[in-house]
Design an enzyme around this catalytic site. Structure first.
Site, short mmCIF file in Angstrom:
data_model
loop_
_atom_site.label_atom_id
_atom_site.label_comp_id
_atom_site.label_asym_id
_atom_site.label_seq_id
_atom_site.Cartn_x
_atom_site.Cartn_y
_atom_site.Cartn_z
N ASN A 9 -14.29 9.15 -9.59
CA ASN A 9 -13.09 9.56 -8.82
C ASN A 9 -12.30 8.45 -8.30
O ASN A 9 -12.62 7.68 -7.29
CB ASN A 9 -13.24 10.43 -7.62
CG ASN A 9 -12.25 10.95 -6.60
OD1 ASN A 9 -11.09 10.46 -7.13
ND2 ASN A 9 -12.50 11.52 -5.80
N LYS A 11 -9.22 8.18 -7.13
CA LYS A 11 -8.41 8.54 -5.57
C LYS A 11 -7.13 7.92 -5.89
O LYS A 11 -6.60 7.95 -6.98
CB LYS A 11 -9.06 7.91 -4.49
CG LYS A 11 -10.78 8.68 -4.31
CD LYS A 11 -11.53 8.29 -2.95
CE LYS A 11 -12.85 8.95 -3.06
NZ LYS A 11 -13.57 9.16 -1.70
N HIS A 95 -12.28 18.43 -2.92
CA HIS A 95 -12.71 17.06 -2.47
C HIS A 95 -12.50 17.21 -0.82
O HIS A 95 -11.62 17.75 -0.02
CB HIS A 95 -11.86 15.92 -3.05
CG HIS A 95 -12.57 14.59 -2.57
ND1 HIS A 95 -12.36 14.06 -1.36
CD2 HIS A 95 -13.61 14.03 -3.40
CE1 HIS A 95 -13.38 12.99 -1.73
NE2 HIS A 95 -13.80 12.80 -2.77
N GLU A 97 -11.41 14.70 1.14
CA GLU A 97 -10.16 14.34 1.48
C GLU A 97 -9.02 15.36 1.34
O GLU A 97 -8.07 15.39 2.24
CB GLU A 97 -9.96 13.20 0.57
CG GLU A 97 -10.73 11.91 1.23
CD GLU A 97 -11.11 11.06 -0.07
OE1 GLU A 97 -10.52 11.02 -0.96
OE2 GLU A 97 -12.25 10.32 0.22
N GLU A 167 -20.99 16.08 -1.48
CA GLU A 167 -20.63 15.00 -0.88
C GLU A 167 -20.52 15.00 0.57
O GLU A 167 -19.74 15.61 1.04
CB GLU A 167 -19.08 14.74 -1.49
CG GLU A 167 -19.08 14.47 -2.99
CD GLU A 167 -18.03 13.44 -3.39
OE1 GLU A 167 -17.90 12.54 -4.01
OE2 GLU A 167 -16.70 13.95 -3.00
N GLY A 173 -17.13 6.67 1.49
CA GLY A 173 -16.53 5.39 1.75
C GLY A 173 -16.82 4.73 3.07
O GLY A 173 -16.39 3.92 3.39
N SER A 213 -21.03 6.76 -1.24
CA SER A 213 -21.56 5.58 -1.19
C SER A 213 -22.67 5.19 -2.28
O SER A 213 -23.38 4.41 -2.21
CB SER A 213 -21.75 4.99 0.07
OG SER A 213 -20.69 5.14 1.09
N GLY A 234 -16.87 7.12 -6.01
CA GLY A 234 -15.48 6.65 -5.55
C GLY A 234 -15.30 5.01 -5.59
O GLY A 234 -15.15 4.65 -6.74
P1 13P Z 1 -17.41 6.48 -2.13
O1 13P Z 1 -18.28 6.33 -3.47
O2 13P Z 1 -16.09 5.59 -2.15
O3 13P Z 1 -18.14 6.79 -1.04
O4 13P Z 1 -16.48 8.05 -2.58
C1 13P Z 1 -17.20 9.16 -2.96
C2 13P Z 1 -16.28 9.92 -3.17
O5 13P Z 1 -15.69 10.62 -2.45
C3 13P Z 1 -16.11 10.50 -4.61
O6 13P Z 1 -15.35 11.62 -4.85
#
Ligand code: 13P
Length: 250
Positions: A9, A11, A95, A97, A167, A173, A213, A234
């Site tokens: 992803n 983003k 997601h 976010e 997640e 993140g 992560s 991510g």
């Molecule tokens: P990270 O791998 O940066 O923690 O993000 C995970 C994520 O939100 C994937 O959709």
């Protein structure tokens, strides 16, 4: 049989030049011999570029979001049909976010799921608890409710098009990943919840990805757990070396 999947992803990262660069690096190294289905989710504006660059490869392209309506006065939004028209057949929905920053509710996400399925798209359905939920030991309830409210109105046949992505928000993140045991515990609970609602065949067939992560140095251990069928990545999906190391960890 359920599929192993590693999805990146991206983003809100990478312009067109950077998108092409990363895709060309992945294209050179991802082969049909990989154990996992590899999916990349660049930004909306680079999806057409991605599907054209990846044509004839085994890498699939996903969108990161879409609108639930078929068309209309929704400035800035994108429909399922528009995604399909540029060769995108998969979409990430729900997601954290989108839920937290853009106030997407379970009901809204459910309507997006319906629109995607009506267009014969695959949905990568994201869900997971916040830190406060885990601290108050409410994480199983939260996850169960997100699943029920987002997906349990579906018919059994719809589940062929559903991929689950657990997640935990506190691991996204932050560099703090769920331990392999925490991931397995929740994935087992998720599969059991699906089993209770839809039976064993669907529960055994649905792929449940872990996201939060995932890095080259922890991927192998997380992926070795029996109910973890891959990852939604991510930060580490933004460079080919790390992403390919994670793909190869399956
Ligand atoms: P990270 O791998 O940066 O923690 O993000 C995970 C994520 O939100 C994937 O959709």
């Amino acid at each position: 049989m359920r599929k192993k999947i590693v999805a990146g992803n991206w983003k809100m990262h990478k312009n067109a030049t950077q998108t092409a660069e990363l895709l060309n690096e992945l294209k050179a190294q991802v082969s049909t011999k990989n154990n996992a289905q590899v999916i990349v989710a660049p930004t909306f504006v680079n999806l057409a570029l991605a599907t054209s660059l990846l044509e004839g490869t085994s890498i699939q392209v996903s969108a990161q979001n879409m609108h639930q309506a078929a068309s209309g006065a929704y400035t800035g939004e994108i429909t399922a049909d528009m995604l399909k028209s540029v060769g995108v057949n998969t979409v990430i929905l729900g997601h954290s976010e989108r839920r937290a920053i853009f106030h997407e509710t379970d009901a809204l996400i459910a309507s997006k799921v319906d629109a995607a399925l009506q267009n014969d798209m695959t949905v990568i359905f994201c869900f997971g608890e916040e830190l406060k939920d885990r601290q108050s030991k409410n994480h199983f309830n939260i996850v169960e409710n997100q699943l029920k409210d987002g997906l349990f109105h579906l018919q059994a046949k719809d589940w062929e098009k559903i991929v689950l992505a657990y997640e935990p928000v506190w691991a996204i993140g932050t560099g703090e990943t769920a331990s392999p045991e925490q991931a397995q515990e929740m994935h087992e609970f998720i599969r059991e919840t699906v089993r209770k609602a839809y039976g064993s065949d669907i529960a055994e067939d649905v792929s449940i990805l872990y996201g939060g992560s995932v890095k080259p140095d922890n991927a192998k251990e997380i992926f070795s757990k029996p109910d973890v069928d891959g990852g939604l990545i991510g930060g580490a999906a933004l460079n080919s070396k790390d992403f390919l190391a994670i793909v190869n960890a399956i």
